[in-house]
Design a protein around this motif. Structure first.
Motif, PDB file in Angstrom:
ATOM      1  N   GLY A  58     -17.868 -26.133   3.377  1.00  0.00           N
ATOM      2  CA  GLY A  58     -17.077 -26.626   2.238  1.00  0.00           C
ATOM      3  C   GLY A  58     -17.938 -27.456   1.309  1.00  0.00           C
ATOM      4  N   HIS A  59     -18.817 -28.249   1.888  1.00  0.00           N
ATOM      5  CA  HIS A  59     -19.709 -29.099   1.076  1.00  0.00           C
ATOM      6  C   HIS A  59     -20.706 -28.251   0.284  1.00  0.00           C
ATOM      7  CE1 HIS A  59     -21.850 -32.626  -0.207  1.00  0.00           C
ATOM      8  NE2 HIS A  59     -22.957 -32.259   0.412  1.00  0.00           N
ATOM      9  N   LEU A  60     -21.280 -27.252   0.932  1.00  0.00           N
ATOM     10  CA  LEU A  60     -22.224 -26.378   0.231  1.00  0.00           C
ATOM     11  C   LEU A  60     -21.540 -25.708  -0.958  1.00  0.00           C
ATOM     12  CD1 LEU A  60     -24.042 -24.734   3.305  1.00  0.00           C
ATOM     13  CD2 LEU A  60     -25.031 -26.396   1.720  1.00  0.00           C
ATOM     14  N   GLU A  61     -20.310 -25.248  -0.724  1.00  0.00           N
ATOM     15  CA  GLU A  61     -19.578 -24.550  -1.800  1.00  0.00           C
ATOM     16  C   GLU A  61     -19.205 -25.509  -2.934  1.00  0.00           C
ATOM     17  OE1 GLU A  61     -16.340 -22.975   0.421  1.00  0.00           O
ATOM     18  OE2 GLU A  61     -17.530 -21.362   1.340  1.00  0.00           O
ATOM     19  N   THR A  66     -23.356 -26.356  -6.881  1.00  0.00           N
ATOM     20  CA  THR A  66     -23.125 -26.709  -8.296  1.00  0.00           C
ATOM     21  C   THR A  66     -23.985 -27.901  -8.712  1.00  0.00           C
ATOM     22  OG1 THR A  66     -21.341 -28.130  -7.505  1.00  0.00           O
ATOM     23  CG2 THR A  66     -20.720 -25.918  -8.251  1.00  0.00           C
ATOM     24  N   ALA A  67     -24.841 -28.377  -7.798  1.00  0.00           N
ATOM     25  CA  ALA A  67     -25.555 -29.634  -8.041  1.00  0.00           C
ATOM     26  C   ALA A  67     -26.497 -29.541  -9.235  1.00  0.00           C
ATOM     27  CB  ALA A  67     -26.332 -30.032  -6.781  1.00  0.00           C
ATOM     28  N   HIS A  68     -27.184 -28.411  -9.357  1.00  0.00           N
ATOM     29  CA  HIS A  68     -28.173 -28.305 -10.454  1.00  0.00           C
ATOM     30  C   HIS A  68     -27.470 -28.389 -11.793  1.00  0.00           C
ATOM     31  CE1 HIS A  68     -30.901 -26.057 -13.249  1.00  0.00           C
ATOM     32  NE2 HIS A  68     -31.765 -26.893 -12.694  1.00  0.00           N
ATOM     33  N   GLU A  69     -26.375 -27.699 -11.923  1.00  0.00           N
ATOM     34  CA  GLU A  69     -25.603 -27.734 -13.178  1.00  0.00           C
ATOM     35  C   GLU A  69     -25.146 -29.166 -13.486  1.00  0.00           C
ATOM     36  OE1 GLU A  69     -23.190 -24.423 -11.286  1.00  0.00           O
ATOM     37  OE2 GLU A  69     -22.361 -24.514 -13.306  1.00  0.00           O
ATOM     38  N   ARG A  70     -24.705 -29.894 -12.421  1.00  0.00           N
ATOM     39  CA  ARG A  70     -24.205 -31.252 -12.609  1.00  0.00           C
ATOM     40  C   ARG A  70     -25.344 -32.242 -12.866  1.00  0.00           C
ATOM     41  NH1 ARG A  70     -21.375 -30.603  -8.194  1.00  0.00           N
ATOM     42  NH2 ARG A  70     -22.928 -31.805  -7.047  1.00  0.00           N
ATOM     43  N   GLY A  71     -26.533 -31.876 -12.420  1.00  0.00           N
ATOM     44  CA  GLY A  71     -27.681 -32.753 -12.656  1.00  0.00           C
ATOM     45  C   GLY A  71     -27.932 -33.760 -11.559  1.00  0.00           C
TER      46      GLY A  71
ATOM     47  N   THR D  66     -28.781 -24.081  -7.183  1.00  0.00           N
ATOM     48  CA  THR D  66     -28.667 -23.287  -8.428  1.00  0.00           C
ATOM     49  C   THR D  66     -27.792 -22.056  -8.215  1.00  0.00           C
ATOM     50  OG1 THR D  66     -30.663 -22.132  -7.710  1.00  0.00           O
ATOM     51  CG2 THR D  66     -30.961 -23.973  -9.266  1.00  0.00           C
ATOM     52  N   ALA D  67     -27.203 -21.940  -7.026  1.00  0.00           N
ATOM     53  CA  ALA D  67     -26.507 -20.694  -6.667  1.00  0.00           C
ATOM     54  C   ALA D  67     -25.292 -20.437  -7.558  1.00  0.00           C
ATOM     55  CB  ALA D  67     -26.087 -20.763  -5.196  1.00  0.00           C
ATOM     56  N   HIS D  68     -24.549 -21.493  -7.854  1.00  0.00           N
ATOM     57  CA  HIS D  68     -23.318 -21.282  -8.656  1.00  0.00           C
ATOM     58  C   HIS D  68     -23.672 -20.753 -10.039  1.00  0.00           C
ATOM     59  CE1 HIS D  68     -19.930 -22.633 -11.289  1.00  0.00           C
ATOM     60  NE2 HIS D  68     -19.248 -22.050 -10.311  1.00  0.00           N
ATOM     61  N   GLU D  69     -24.682 -21.310 -10.632  1.00  0.00           N
ATOM     62  CA  GLU D  69     -25.119 -20.843 -11.959  1.00  0.00           C
ATOM     63  C   GLU D  69     -25.550 -19.372 -11.889  1.00  0.00           C
ATOM     64  OE1 GLU D  69     -27.737 -24.536 -11.927  1.00  0.00           O
ATOM     65  OE2 GLU D  69     -28.035 -23.753 -13.940  1.00  0.00           O
ATOM     66  N   ARG D  70     -26.255 -19.025 -10.812  1.00  0.00           N
ATOM     67  CA  ARG D  70     -26.752 -17.650 -10.652  1.00  0.00           C
ATOM     68  C   ARG D  70     -25.629 -16.680 -10.300  1.00  0.00           C
ATOM     69  NH1 ARG D  70     -30.587 -19.545  -7.554  1.00  0.00           N
ATOM     70  NH2 ARG D  70     -29.409 -18.878  -5.727  1.00  0.00           N
ATOM     71  N   GLY D  71     -24.565 -17.221  -9.716  1.00  0.00           N
ATOM     72  CA  GLY D  71     -23.431 -16.358  -9.373  1.00  0.00           C
ATOM     73  C   GLY D  71     -23.507 -15.765  -7.978  1.00  0.00           C
ATOM     74  N   ASP D  72     -24.420 -16.275  -7.129  1.00  0.00           N
ATOM     75  CA  ASP D  72     -24.492 -15.687  -5.771  1.00  0.00           C
ATOM     76  C   ASP D  72     -24.245 -16.744  -4.696  1.00  0.00           C
ATOM     77  OD1 ASP D  72     -26.773 -17.209  -5.930  1.00  0.00           O
ATOM     78  OD2 ASP D  72     -28.195 -15.568  -5.589  1.00  0.00           O
ATOM     79  N   ALA D  73     -23.421 -17.717  -5.010  1.00  0.00           N
ATOM     80  CA  ALA D  73     -23.182 -18.838  -4.084  1.00  0.00           C
ATOM     81  C   ALA D  73     -22.669 -18.335  -2.731  1.00  0.00           C
ATOM     82  CB  ALA D  73     -22.193 -19.829  -4.691  1.00  0.00           C
ATOM     83  N   ASN D  74     -21.741 -17.395  -2.720  1.00  0.00           N
ATOM     84  CA  ASN D  74     -21.176 -16.933  -1.432  1.00  0.00           C
ATOM     85  C   ASN D  74     -22.256 -16.375  -0.528  1.00  0.00           C
ATOM     86  OD1 ASN D  74     -18.636 -17.718  -2.105  1.00  0.00           O
ATOM     87  ND2 ASN D  74     -18.013 -15.690  -2.900  1.00  0.00           N
ATOM     88  N   GLU D  75     -23.106 -15.508  -1.078  1.00  0.00           N
ATOM     89  CA  GLU D  75     -24.164 -14.891  -0.250  1.00  0.00           C
ATOM     90  C   GLU D  75     -25.144 -15.950   0.254  1.00  0.00           C
ATOM     91  OE1 GLU D  75     -23.381 -14.153  -3.266  1.00  0.00           O
ATOM     92  OE2 GLU D  75     -22.689 -12.062  -3.355  1.00  0.00           O
ATOM     93  N   ILE D  76     -25.556 -16.811  -0.663  1.00  0.00           N
ATOM     94  CA  ILE D  76     -26.546 -17.844  -0.307  1.00  0.00           C
ATOM     95  C   ILE D  76     -25.980 -18.765   0.799  1.00  0.00           C
ATOM     96  CG2 ILE D  76     -27.658 -19.945  -1.168  1.00  0.00           C
ATOM     97  CD1 ILE D  76     -29.202 -17.649  -2.182  1.00  0.00           C
TER      98      ILE D  76
END
Lengths: 87, 87, 87, 87
Positions: A58-61, A66-71, D66-76
């Motif tokens: 849950g934490h990873l998701e 999203t951490a990079h986007e949030r900064g 950076t996974a969410h931005e890339r769009g592959d968060a589930n796989e990663i």
């Protein structure tokens, strides 16, 4: 924490608590055998690991992906490495 | 299991149970933060390891160290290796 | 340490060493993927655990199971608990 | 994998390999004591954990955050959970 993770982790921990209670009752018996208790303690540790995995996922998701986007990637990663190291 | 080991393990497990209960209460809060819960789960696992060590020590003293004299060393050792592997 | 345990542990450690070498070679590739390396490190840790189990079993047989007869059970158990705790 | 992580992990693994070699040499001695070997195996496992942490941190920084931005968060995330579970 994502709602779903919270509920699933809570259910697993409730089962683990019941399991700990059953080991405490085992220990009321003067004739309890050490290895039986050892096995049960290991089983509860496994259940707790399962709850930990639900929380970690849950934490990873919710926070890490999203951490990079949030900064705040550095803080989030530092914090997670410390929590994982606590094993 | 030696009386002393039984009581010490039971006390540690009672503390661990209370700790699990407190984590379950943490999870009632929709705003609970994942890493805080992760840390607490790891802490309970540490407490359970402590209880396991009390039981293991009692077993080594009461059953393993006397196994050769009793003539059941193979069974006792096989059983213990299996229980330790269960990590 | 029993002869047989020594040889079996040595064989397992030689395999583990080769495995570590292969991971080092993986890391020579700038395009190596982190999770592949993580998996291999975990596999080597598993192999080392296997070697540790061989040594532990040999110790239980040769030294712990006979400790009470020899009269040094406390020292032997204290020493083993410390070594196991070192996980 | 980030260049820095690769090099740091490689250095740690080279040290771990040397450590495994020294344990193999210990095992050449018929009089080697089991618990000394156990301790050294545990020490190498600790060194490998250290290398694993370097790799994990690099992965979190380079791929997970950076996974969410890339769009592959589930796989990663699925992949990482599986690798971490492999303990």
């Amino acid at each position: 924490m994502p709602e779903d993770s919270r509920k699933r982790a809570s259910r697993r921990l409730a089962i683990a608590r019941g399991h700990v209670e059953s080991i405490i009752r085992m220990l009321d018996d003067p004739h309890v055998y050490c290895v039986d208790v050892l096995r049960q303690i290991k089983a509860v540790q496994g259940a707790l690991s399962g709850a930990g995995e639900v929380v970690l996922r849950g934490h990873l998701e919710a926070h890490v992906a999203t951490a990079h986007e949030r900064g705040d990637a550095n803080e989030i990663i530092e914090e997670l490495m410390e929590a994982l190291k606590y094993t």
